[in-house]
Enzyme design. Sequence first.
Site, PDB file in Angstrom:
ATOM      1  N   GLU A   1       1.197   0.560   9.668  1.00 57.64           N
ATOM      2  CA  GLU A   1      -0.273   0.498   9.641  1.00 57.64           C
ATOM      3  C   GLU A   1      -0.903   1.765  10.225  1.00 57.64           C
ATOM      4  O   GLU A   1      -1.962   1.741  10.841  1.00 57.64           O
ATOM      5  CB  GLU A   1      -0.801  -0.760  10.351  1.00 57.64           C
ATOM      6  CG  GLU A   1      -0.461  -2.030   9.591  1.00 57.64           C
ATOM      7  CD  GLU A   1      -1.184  -3.255  10.103  1.00 57.64           C
ATOM      8  OE1 GLU A   1      -2.361  -3.125  10.501  1.00 57.64           O
ATOM      9  OE2 GLU A   1      -0.587  -4.340  10.095  1.00 57.64           O
TER      10      GLU A   1
ATOM     11  N   LEU B   1       0.814  -1.207   0.000  1.00 59.73           N
ATOM     12  CA  LEU B   1       0.000   0.000   0.000  1.00 59.73           C
ATOM     13  C   LEU B   1       0.853   1.264   0.000  1.00 59.73           C
ATOM     14  O   LEU B   1       0.607   2.192  -0.763  1.00 59.73           O
ATOM     15  CB  LEU B   1      -0.918  -0.021   1.229  1.00 59.73           C
ATOM     16  CG  LEU B   1      -1.875   1.151   1.426  1.00 59.73           C
ATOM     17  CD1 LEU B   1      -2.923   1.185   0.312  1.00 59.73           C
ATOM     18  CD2 LEU B   1      -2.561   1.059   2.798  1.00 59.73           C
ATOM     19  N   SER B   2       1.882   1.312   0.836  1.00 55.96           N
ATOM     20  CA  SER B   2       2.652   2.548   1.048  1.00 55.96           C
ATOM     21  C   SER B   2       3.528   2.912  -0.144  1.00 55.96           C
ATOM     22  O   SER B   2       4.055   2.041  -0.837  1.00 55.96           O
ATOM     23  CB  SER B   2       3.550   2.396   2.284  1.00 55.96           C
ATOM     24  OG  SER B   2       2.773   2.247   3.447  1.00 55.96           O
TER      25      SER B   2
END
Length: 387
Positions: free
Chosen positions: A367, A130-131
């Site tokens: 997260e 995701l990052s």
Amino acid sequence: MPDMTFIDWPFFSENHRSLHTGITRWSRQYPFNHEADEDSICRSLVRDLGSAGWLKNCVPAAWGGNSEKLDVRCIALCRESLAYHDGLADFSFAMQGLGSGAISLFGTDAQCAAYLPGVARGDAIAAFALSEAKTGSDVAEMETTAELDGDSYILSGGKTWISNGGIADFYCVFARTGEAPGAKGLSAFIVDADTPGFSVVERISTMAPHPLATLEFDRCVIPVSQRIGKSGEGFKIAMATLDVFRTSVGAAALGFARRALDEAIRHTSNRNLFGAPLSALQMTQASIAEMATEIDASALLVYRAAWAKDCNQERVTREAAMAKLYATEAAQKIIDQTVQLFGGAGVVSGNIAEVLYREIRALRIYEGASEIQKVIIARQTYGGEKH
């Protein structure tokens, strides 16, 4: 030995208590180890976790799991027990769940059948991508793109800080597909590690070694059948996945904190100062009291969030953010105080207090950093923008 009385709280069923007993006993064979190659250790740990059946808690029952749906209390209990004994064992378990979580929650039957049984057996290693370098916390601004071209997408861009990067067999990747501006224009895809155009461009070394990498996607052709959920649902998929696994980060912090408290009690009971055990000093007793109280408070928030997700609420964004924020920040303070109680020995490389000090620091960032959790909690409390 850690305080086990929390397992009798009403958050848990007999199934959870049995799981806790089993994985606590099993975890004792894995001491903290930062000396060897982390890639090899993690591959071995995934196989061991799969063979022992613990990874069945990372996928739904229909695809080789133990529960009809992901049971957050089971995941959290596993992470707490594993983290108490070995940070890499916790990491390996967690990434199997997080890395495949989008498939468990939103995947088609064909996608679930292709990937989840291997995750549960420990045959396939998963990763959550995701990052990005410029958009770690602001997911809506991600720059990786996936352009529809007939019955495929052309995936281009990069991801960084990706756990299991370099050892994963597949990645759940989030990219901009452009249905709308910002968060509403993202989609999720399954990308196999052998996809042409995919590469690991950098391995990232951290203070507590874990497999971590920067990834590049150079016009990777991804079949539409590898898209998870509907086009434009990527942000919803990512946040729903984090709703499940963000709570478990708090559980891992709780495991580290419990180990720190137990080590502090052992050390101060055996270390003499001015003719008496260190534990006889009121300032030591005050530290231990504060640590024990912070641990119980953390546990209540963690298992409240897990119970709410399993039994009471579809979304637990606020509860999960509170659990992660409080438990990780408290664990940092508890471990720091343990290092202080150990004195000079606490900063010697390989001392358990020093190892825990390095392990806990990342949990306050990944997260969603603590500052982001505060934003989420505030917005949810005001009743405004949902995350």
